[in-house]
Scaffold this motif. Structure first.
Motif, PDB file in Angstrom:
ATOM      1  N   PRO A 111       0.827  -1.211   0.000  1.00 46.31           N
ATOM      2  CA  PRO A 111       0.000   0.000   0.000  1.00 46.31           C
ATOM      3  C   PRO A 111       0.855   1.251   0.000  1.00 46.31           C
ATOM      4  O   PRO A 111       2.034   1.233   0.358  1.00 46.31           O
ATOM      5  CB  PRO A 111      -0.791  -0.125   1.302  1.00 46.31           C
ATOM      6  CG  PRO A 111       0.108  -0.900   2.198  1.00 46.31           C
ATOM      7  CD  PRO A 111       0.840  -1.872   1.316  1.00 46.31           C
ATOM      8  N   GLU A 115      -3.134   4.493   1.885  1.00 48.61           N
ATOM      9  CA  GLU A 115      -3.854   3.242   2.084  1.00 48.61           C
ATOM     10  C   GLU A 115      -3.502   2.561   3.404  1.00 48.61           C
ATOM     11  O   GLU A 115      -4.094   1.527   3.727  1.00 48.61           O
ATOM     12  CB  GLU A 115      -3.553   2.284   0.923  1.00 48.61           C
ATOM     13  CG  GLU A 115      -3.950   2.832  -0.441  1.00 48.61           C
ATOM     14  CD  GLU A 115      -3.460   1.949  -1.572  1.00 48.61           C
ATOM     15  OE1 GLU A 115      -4.304   1.340  -2.251  1.00 48.61           O
ATOM     16  OE2 GLU A 115      -2.236   1.874  -1.759  1.00 48.61           O
ATOM     17  N   ASP A 117      -3.976   3.448   6.550  1.00 47.45           N
ATOM     18  CA  ASP A 117      -5.053   3.446   7.537  1.00 47.45           C
ATOM     19  C   ASP A 117      -6.087   2.381   7.208  1.00 47.45           C
ATOM     20  O   ASP A 117      -6.593   1.682   8.103  1.00 47.45           O
ATOM     21  CB  ASP A 117      -5.720   4.829   7.593  1.00 47.45           C
ATOM     22  CG  ASP A 117      -4.798   5.880   8.186  1.00 47.45           C
ATOM     23  OD1 ASP A 117      -3.833   5.492   8.868  1.00 47.45           O
ATOM     24  OD2 ASP A 117      -5.046   7.073   7.955  1.00 47.45           O
ATOM     25  N   ALA A 118      -6.396   2.222   5.924  1.00 47.26           N
ATOM     26  CA  ALA A 118      -7.360   1.197   5.514  1.00 47.26           C
ATOM     27  C   ALA A 118      -6.822  -0.195   5.794  1.00 47.26           C
ATOM     28  O   ALA A 118      -7.569  -1.091   6.212  1.00 47.26           O
ATOM     29  CB  ALA A 118      -7.687   1.355   4.030  1.00 47.26           C
ATOM     30  N   LEU A 119      -5.514  -0.398   5.602  1.00 50.58           N
ATOM     31  CA  LEU A 119      -4.919  -1.704   5.868  1.00 50.58           C
ATOM     32  C   LEU A 119      -4.969  -2.026   7.359  1.00 50.58           C
ATOM     33  O   LEU A 119      -5.281  -3.155   7.756  1.00 50.58           O
ATOM     34  CB  LEU A 119      -3.477  -1.733   5.363  1.00 50.58           C
ATOM     35  CG  LEU A 119      -2.700  -3.021   5.625  1.00 50.58           C
ATOM     36  CD1 LEU A 119      -3.401  -4.219   4.998  1.00 50.58           C
ATOM     37  CD2 LEU A 119      -1.278  -2.908   5.089  1.00 50.58           C
ATOM     38  N   SER A 121      -7.108  -0.975   9.426  1.00 48.20           N
ATOM     39  CA  SER A 121      -8.509  -1.286   9.717  1.00 48.20           C
ATOM     40  C   SER A 121      -8.853  -2.708   9.275  1.00 48.20           C
ATOM     41  O   SER A 121      -9.601  -3.414   9.966  1.00 48.20           O
ATOM     42  CB  SER A 121      -9.419  -0.278   9.008  1.00 48.20           C
ATOM     43  OG  SER A 121     -10.780  -0.587   9.236  1.00 48.20           O
ATOM     44  N   ASP A 122      -8.291  -3.152   8.148  1.00 51.16           N
ATOM     45  CA  ASP A 122      -8.541  -4.518   7.674  1.00 51.16           C
ATOM     46  C   ASP A 122      -8.003  -5.550   8.658  1.00 51.16           C
ATOM     47  O   ASP A 122      -8.631  -6.582   8.910  1.00 51.16           O
ATOM     48  CB  ASP A 122      -7.881  -4.724   6.306  1.00 51.16           C
ATOM     49  CG  ASP A 122      -8.604  -3.965   5.200  1.00 51.16           C
ATOM     50  OD1 ASP A 122      -9.767  -3.571   5.427  1.00 51.16           O
ATOM     51  OD2 ASP A 122      -7.994  -3.770   4.133  1.00 51.16           O
ATOM     52  N   ASN A 124      -7.596  -5.113  11.882  1.00 53.73           N
ATOM     53  CA  ASN A 124      -8.475  -5.064  13.058  1.00 53.73           C
ATOM     54  C   ASN A 124      -9.786  -5.795  12.801  1.00 53.73           C
ATOM     55  O   ASN A 124     -10.288  -6.574  13.644  1.00 53.73           O
ATOM     56  CB  ASN A 124      -8.732  -3.602  13.432  1.00 53.73           C
ATOM     57  CG  ASN A 124      -9.502  -3.472  14.723  1.00 53.73           C
ATOM     58  OD1 ASN A 124      -9.024  -3.871  15.784  1.00 53.73           O
ATOM     59  ND2 ASN A 124     -10.698  -2.916  14.653  1.00 53.73           N
ATOM     60  N   GLN A 125     -10.359  -5.592  11.614  1.00 58.18           N
ATOM     61  CA  GLN A 125     -11.622  -6.239  11.275  1.00 58.18           C
ATOM     62  C   GLN A 125     -11.456  -7.749  11.138  1.00 58.18           C
ATOM     63  O   GLN A 125     -12.382  -8.524  11.425  1.00 58.18           O
ATOM     64  CB  GLN A 125     -12.180  -5.660   9.974  1.00 58.18           C
ATOM     65  CG  GLN A 125     -12.701  -4.232  10.103  1.00 58.18           C
ATOM     66  CD  GLN A 125     -13.851  -4.137  11.097  1.00 58.18           C
ATOM     67  OE1 GLN A 125     -14.710  -5.023  11.177  1.00 58.18           O
ATOM     68  NE2 GLN A 125     -13.851  -3.054  11.879  1.00 58.18           N
ATOM     69  N   ARG A 176      -3.060  -7.113   0.793  1.00 50.06           N
ATOM     70  CA  ARG A 176      -1.768  -6.478   1.060  1.00 50.06           C
ATOM     71  C   ARG A 176      -0.903  -7.401   1.898  1.00 50.06           C
ATOM     72  O   ARG A 176      -1.406  -8.286   2.600  1.00 50.06           O
ATOM     73  CB  ARG A 176      -1.968  -5.149   1.804  1.00 50.06           C
ATOM     74  CG  ARG A 176      -2.886  -4.175   1.094  1.00 50.06           C
ATOM     75  CD  ARG A 176      -2.365  -3.768  -0.261  1.00 50.06           C
ATOM     76  NE  ARG A 176      -3.166  -2.718  -0.874  1.00 50.06           N
ATOM     77  CZ  ARG A 176      -2.910  -2.184  -2.061  1.00 50.06           C
ATOM     78  NH1 ARG A 176      -1.878  -2.610  -2.766  1.00 50.06           N
ATOM     79  NH2 ARG A 176      -3.690  -1.233  -2.547  1.00 50.06           N
ATOM     80  N   THR A 206       3.668  -4.830   8.390  1.00 54.09           N
ATOM     81  CA  THR A 206       3.128  -4.545   7.073  1.00 54.09           C
ATOM     82  C   THR A 206       4.066  -3.585   6.363  1.00 54.09           C
ATOM     83  O   THR A 206       4.897  -2.922   6.995  1.00 54.09           O
ATOM     84  CB  THR A 206       1.708  -3.946   7.168  1.00 54.09           C
ATOM     85  OG1 THR A 206       1.175  -3.822   5.856  1.00 54.09           O
ATOM     86  CG2 THR A 206       1.725  -2.590   7.851  1.00 54.09           C
ATOM     87  N   ARG A 208       4.810  -0.801   2.954  1.00 49.86           N
ATOM     88  CA  ARG A 208       4.296   0.100   1.933  1.00 49.86           C
ATOM     89  C   ARG A 208       5.451   0.587   1.076  1.00 49.86           C
ATOM     90  O   ARG A 208       6.601   0.634   1.516  1.00 49.86           O
ATOM     91  CB  ARG A 208       3.575   1.287   2.558  1.00 49.86           C
ATOM     92  CG  ARG A 208       4.465   2.272   3.299  1.00 49.86           C
ATOM     93  CD  ARG A 208       3.707   3.524   3.670  1.00 49.86           C
ATOM     94  NE  ARG A 208       4.515   4.453   4.459  1.00 49.86           N
ATOM     95  CZ  ARG A 208       5.357   5.332   3.928  1.00 49.86           C
ATOM     96  NH1 ARG A 208       5.529   5.376   2.617  1.00 49.86           N
ATOM     97  NH2 ARG A 208       6.053   6.154   4.702  1.00 49.86           N
TER      98      ARG A 208
END
Length: 237
Positions: A111, A115, A117-119, A121-122, A124-125, A176, A206, A208
């Protein structure tokens, strides 16, 4: 007969005259010598210079020849390597295209800044979707590498063993790249709600890619560090 005698006398007198020019020469004043010793000395000096120059030229030429002979094995090896590359040029080009496509595919899995922040969140989800309870989710300091940046995340989740395994699989299957390290699973000794659940501590990493400005800044930083190291090395000398 008289003529022959006169000729012999003339030759002898000339020879005596010429040889007489070499008698009593003062070595400290060659400018005062007769013309014949001067000419003989000049011829000897010129011959000596020619001989010395020839040997000097021959010696340097021999050194150059030896140096070129020493280079010959390396040049032959380089020629063979380039010849093999030329023969397999078509295949090498295909491999280059394949590698470029593979690198592009990997880059798409990294990412960008926007991107991240979205990762997060993924991730965490993925845990919440498996019924896990997050007790800790703490991103660490970004480590900038040559062409990418690495973000460590310290996590602690509690829940059932199979749910933890499913969470690890879900993280591995994210679009990712996310890797889990230093996994440690322990039992929950607290009685009551949640008794019998497990607690997992792990370090998620992770990655980027760096944007062009970051790549340029990284390059300048390396050049500055190299110059500083060279300056220090020069100062020590």
């Amino acid at each position: 007969m008289a003529t022959n005698k006169n000729a012999n006398v003339d030759v002898n007198s000339v020879f005596l005259d010429l040889s007489g020019q070499f008698r009593g020469l003062n070595m400290n004043e060659p400018g005062q010598w007769p013309w014949l010793p001067k000419l003989a000395a000049f011829a000897a000096l010129a011959t000596g210079l020619v001989i010395v120059g020839w040997f000097v030229l021959l010696s340097s030429t021999a050194d150059e020849l030896e140096a070129e002979r020493a280079r010959e094995p390396g040049l032959k090896q380089d020629y063979r390597a380039k010849l093999a590359q030329a023969v397999n040029l078509g295949e090498l080009r295909k491999q280059k295209i394949q590698v470029q496509e593979y690198v592009t595919q990997l880059e798409k899995q990294l990412p960008g800044k926007a991107e991240m922040d979205a990762l997060l969140s993924d991730i965490n989800q993925a845990g919440l979707g498996r019924g896990l309870q997050f007790e800790l989710f703490r991103p660490g300091q970004v480590a900038v590498k040559d062409y990418y940046a690495e973000l460590p995340i310290t996590i602690r989740v509690s829940g059932r063993y199979h749910d933890m395994g499913s969470f690890a699989a879900d993280v591995a299957n994210l679009s990712r790249i996310v890797t889990l390290h230093n996994l440690n699973i322990s039992g929950n000794a607290v009685a009551g709600v949640g008794a019998g659940n497990l607690t997992m501590d792990a370090l998620a990493r992770t990655y980027r890619y760096l944007d062009p400005n970051e790549v340029e800044a990284q390059r300048k930083s390396k050049e500055a560090a190299a110059k500083e190291a060279a300056a220090k090395a020069g100062a020590k000398k």
